[in-house]
Design a protein around this motif. Structure first.
Motif, PDB file in Angstrom:
ATOM      1  N   MET A  27       0.853   2.449  -7.015  1.00 19.50           N
ATOM      2  CA  MET A  27       1.086   2.653  -5.587  1.00 19.50           C
ATOM      3  C   MET A  27       1.451   4.113  -5.306  1.00 19.50           C
ATOM      4  O   MET A  27       0.982   4.702  -4.324  1.00 19.50           O
ATOM      5  N   ASP A  28       2.269   4.692  -6.185  1.00 21.17           N
ATOM      6  CA  ASP A  28       2.611   6.114  -6.029  1.00 21.17           C
ATOM      7  C   ASP A  28       1.354   6.970  -6.065  1.00 21.17           C
ATOM      8  O   ASP A  28       1.178   7.895  -5.264  1.00 21.17           O
ATOM      9  N   LEU A  29       0.483   6.668  -7.005  1.00 24.91           N
ATOM     10  CA  LEU A  29      -0.716   7.482  -7.179  1.00 24.91           C
ATOM     11  C   LEU A  29      -1.685   7.303  -6.006  1.00 24.91           C
ATOM     12  O   LEU A  29      -2.335   8.255  -5.576  1.00 24.91           O
ATOM     13  N   VAL A  30      -1.756   6.083  -5.484  1.00 26.16           N
ATOM     14  CA  VAL A  30      -2.593   5.847  -4.292  1.00 26.16           C
ATOM     15  C   VAL A  30      -2.108   6.766  -3.174  1.00 26.16           C
ATOM     16  O   VAL A  30      -2.885   7.440  -2.503  1.00 26.16           O
ATOM     17  N   LYS A  31      -0.795   6.807  -2.994  1.00 28.79           N
ATOM     18  CA  LYS A  31      -0.224   7.672  -1.956  1.00 28.79           C
ATOM     19  C   LYS A  31      -0.480   9.139  -2.265  1.00 28.79           C
ATOM     20  O   LYS A  31      -0.787   9.937  -1.377  1.00 28.79           O
ATOM     21  N   TYR A  32      -0.348   9.485  -3.543  1.00 29.61           N
ATOM     22  CA  TYR A  32      -0.554  10.879  -3.956  1.00 29.61           C
ATOM     23  C   TYR A  32      -1.959  11.345  -3.574  1.00 29.61           C
ATOM     24  O   TYR A  32      -2.154  12.480  -3.159  1.00 29.61           O
ATOM     25  N   TYR A  33      -2.934  10.453  -3.707  1.00 32.18           N
ATOM     26  CA  TYR A  33      -4.314  10.826  -3.365  1.00 32.18           C
ATOM     27  C   TYR A  33      -4.630  10.572  -1.887  1.00 32.18           C
ATOM     28  O   TYR A  33      -5.781  10.562  -1.486  1.00 32.18           O
ATOM     29  N   GLY A  34      -3.595  10.343  -1.093  1.00 30.76           N
ATOM     30  CA  GLY A  34      -3.781  10.273   0.361  1.00 30.76           C
ATOM     31  C   GLY A  34      -4.102   8.887   0.890  1.00 30.76           C
ATOM     32  O   GLY A  34      -4.437   8.738   2.067  1.00 30.76           O
ATOM     33  N   GLY A  35      -4.013   7.881   0.054  1.00 28.49           N
ATOM     34  CA  GLY A  35      -4.281   6.518   0.514  1.00 28.49           C
ATOM     35  C   GLY A  35      -2.997   5.762   0.792  1.00 28.49           C
ATOM     36  O   GLY A  35      -1.904   6.291   0.614  1.00 28.49           O
ATOM     37  N   GLU A  36      -3.156   4.524   1.251  1.00 25.48           N
ATOM     38  CA  GLU A  36      -2.005   3.658   1.493  1.00 25.48           C
ATOM     39  C   GLU A  36      -2.242   2.320   0.802  1.00 25.48           C
ATOM     40  O   GLU A  36      -3.252   1.658   1.069  1.00 25.48           O
ATOM     41  N   PRO A  37      -1.344   1.904  -0.085  1.00 28.86           N
ATOM     42  CA  PRO A  37      -1.535   0.608  -0.732  1.00 28.86           C
ATOM     43  C   PRO A  37      -1.415  -0.548   0.267  1.00 28.86           C
ATOM     44  O   PRO A  37      -0.576  -0.506   1.162  1.00 28.86           O
ATOM     45  N   ALA A  38      -2.275  -1.552   0.104  1.00 28.93           N
ATOM     46  CA  ALA A  38      -2.226  -2.730   0.978  1.00 28.93           C
ATOM     47  C   ALA A  38      -1.233  -3.749   0.455  1.00 28.93           C
ATOM     48  O   ALA A  38      -0.868  -4.685   1.161  1.00 28.93           O
ATOM     49  N   ASN A  39      -0.842  -3.570  -0.798  1.00 25.81           N
ATOM     50  CA  ASN A  39       0.042  -4.568  -1.389  1.00 25.81           C
ATOM     51  C   ASN A  39       0.617  -4.052  -2.704  1.00 25.81           C
ATOM     52  O   ASN A  39       0.075  -3.136  -3.316  1.00 25.81           O
TER      53      ASN A  39
END
Ligand code: GDP
Ligand code: MN
Length: 376
Positions: free
Chosen positions: A265-277
């Motif tokens: 989840m951290d990495l998703v955010k790091y690459y500019g995304g938002e985790p859905a869950n």
């Protein structure tokens, strides 16, 4: 676990906190009959796992039986923060001289149960915390001693000048702390705590959250769970023994292990995304879990990209690969799937997926970046 106001009221009352009598109604007729029994004005309150019911029109005063029925008709079936109201609480209306806030939360930063009191009650306490934090007095309770008498008294006097009223508040705080501890709670809140027409301190709202990890030792509290009032996806996840928490984003994450799930989840955010869950399929090698996980993720309409991040240890990559193949053959996800597999039986897993047209990656950064891009 969330419980309803009427359930928290019962727990509070059992611990000696003054709470007005009340009844629960599921139909307007029941609400009208309850109003009859109480006589005079009543308050009709939506019972949902959401705060701010007052603002949303879910708390109404009724001067008569017929008004109680009309309010119940309007409130039953309405949605508050997306949750349908199936029950209302009917209680004699109190005359309010003043509204205060008292609450106990497990404060992870302080590593302590923390009592908060404020004479700015009745309103959204988060707003008070943001705009005038000095209006909230906090006390971290040392679990070795519990809430000591003089501490409760000081908090009582922080709320009220009149010693008689302050002492009532102190006693309520002591009982609230007992109720909180005895129920395995992470939150117990009275907002508002009022001074009524007789000058007595009374709780007219009640909120409790229970630590899921405490439920095993308290069957009577666990029985308060209202499955119908919970997020259906989270209920099904619990039944499938998956740790799943729905979030606001668009990248559906399916990961084995809670630590890896957090890192993902951290990495998703790091690459500019938002985790859905948040979704941890656990350490087992069970394809059914993968199927259940994929179903949960794809049922969330905000998901437009799915990321599997699997680190094979006890979990075998070939089992997860089979689970993905089986799940996608049972149901067409309709959104791109990005897979990262590494560890035990990685080669077999990658080969199984390749046979079915999936490219599996080994590098976590690359996979997460790809999943974020595909959902952008
Ligand atoms: P919440 O908005 O979900 O927190 O619901 P509350 O139970 O706190 O009710 C919201 C507001 O309705 C309270 O702050 C009071 O101002 C009002 N209210 C609730 N019960 C009564 C009552 O018995 N008498 C009066 N006069 N007002 C009430
Ligand atoms: Mn309230």
């Amino acid at each position: 676990m969330n419980i309803h106001e009427y359930q928290a009221r019962e727990i509070f009352a059992r611990h000696g906190i003054p709470v007005p009598a009340s009844e629960v109604a599921t139909t307007p007729e029941e609400a009208a009959r309850a109003a009859d029994r109480f006589g005079g004005s009543v308050v009709v309150k939506a019972q949902v796992h959401a705060g701010g019911r007052g603002k949303a029109g879910g708390v109404k005063l009724a001067a008569s039986r017929s008004e109680a029925r009309t309010h119940a008709e309007r409130i039953l079936g309405m949605r508050i923060k997306g949750i349908e109201v199936r029950r209302v609480l009917v209680a004699p209306a109190e005359e309010i001289a003043s509204e205060a806030y008292v609450g106990i939360v497990l404060d992870r930063a302080r590593q302590a149960d923390t009592i908060m009191v404020s004479s700015e009650g009745g309103v959204d306490i988060e707003e008070v915390a943001a705009t005038m934090p000095e209006a909230i007095r906090k006390l971290a309770v040392d679990p070795r001693y519990g809430l000591l008498g003089h501490q409760a008294a000081l908090l009582g006097y922080h709320l009220y000048e009149d010693p008689r009223v302050a002492r009532q508040a102190a006693s309520i705080l002591a009982r609230l702390y007992e109720a909180y501890r005895a129920s395995g709670a992470t939150l117990a809140e009275i907002n508002p705590l009022i001074v009524n027409a007789d000058g007595d301190v009374t709780a007219i709202d009640a909120k409790m959250n229970i630590d899921d990890n405490a439920l095993f030792r308290m069957p009577e509290i666990a029985a308060l769970r209202d499955v119908e009032a919970e997020n259906p996806a989270e209920v099904r996840a619990r039944e499938a023994r998956l740790s799943y928490i729905q979030l606001e984003g668009n990248v559906g994450c399916c990961v084995n292990g809670a630590g890896l799930a957090m890192a993902t989840m951290d990495l998703v955010k790091y690459y500019g995304g938002e985790p859905a869950n948040f979704l941890d399929i656990g350490g087992s090698s069970n394809p059914d879990k993968v199927v259940a996980a994929l179903e949960l993720i794809t049922e969330d309409p905000s998901v437009n990209s799915i990321l599997f991040n699997i680190f094979g240890g006890i979990t075998r990559c070939d089992d997860v690969a089979n689970g993905i193949v089986e799940a996608t053959s049972r149901m067409e996800p309709g959104v791109p799937i990005t897979i990262r597999l590494t560890g035990t039986n990685e080669e077999q897993g990658v080969a199984i997926l390749a046979d079915h047209g999936f490219e599996a990656m080994v590098d976590m950064d690359r996979a997460v970046e790809t999943a974020v891009r595909r959902g952008a």
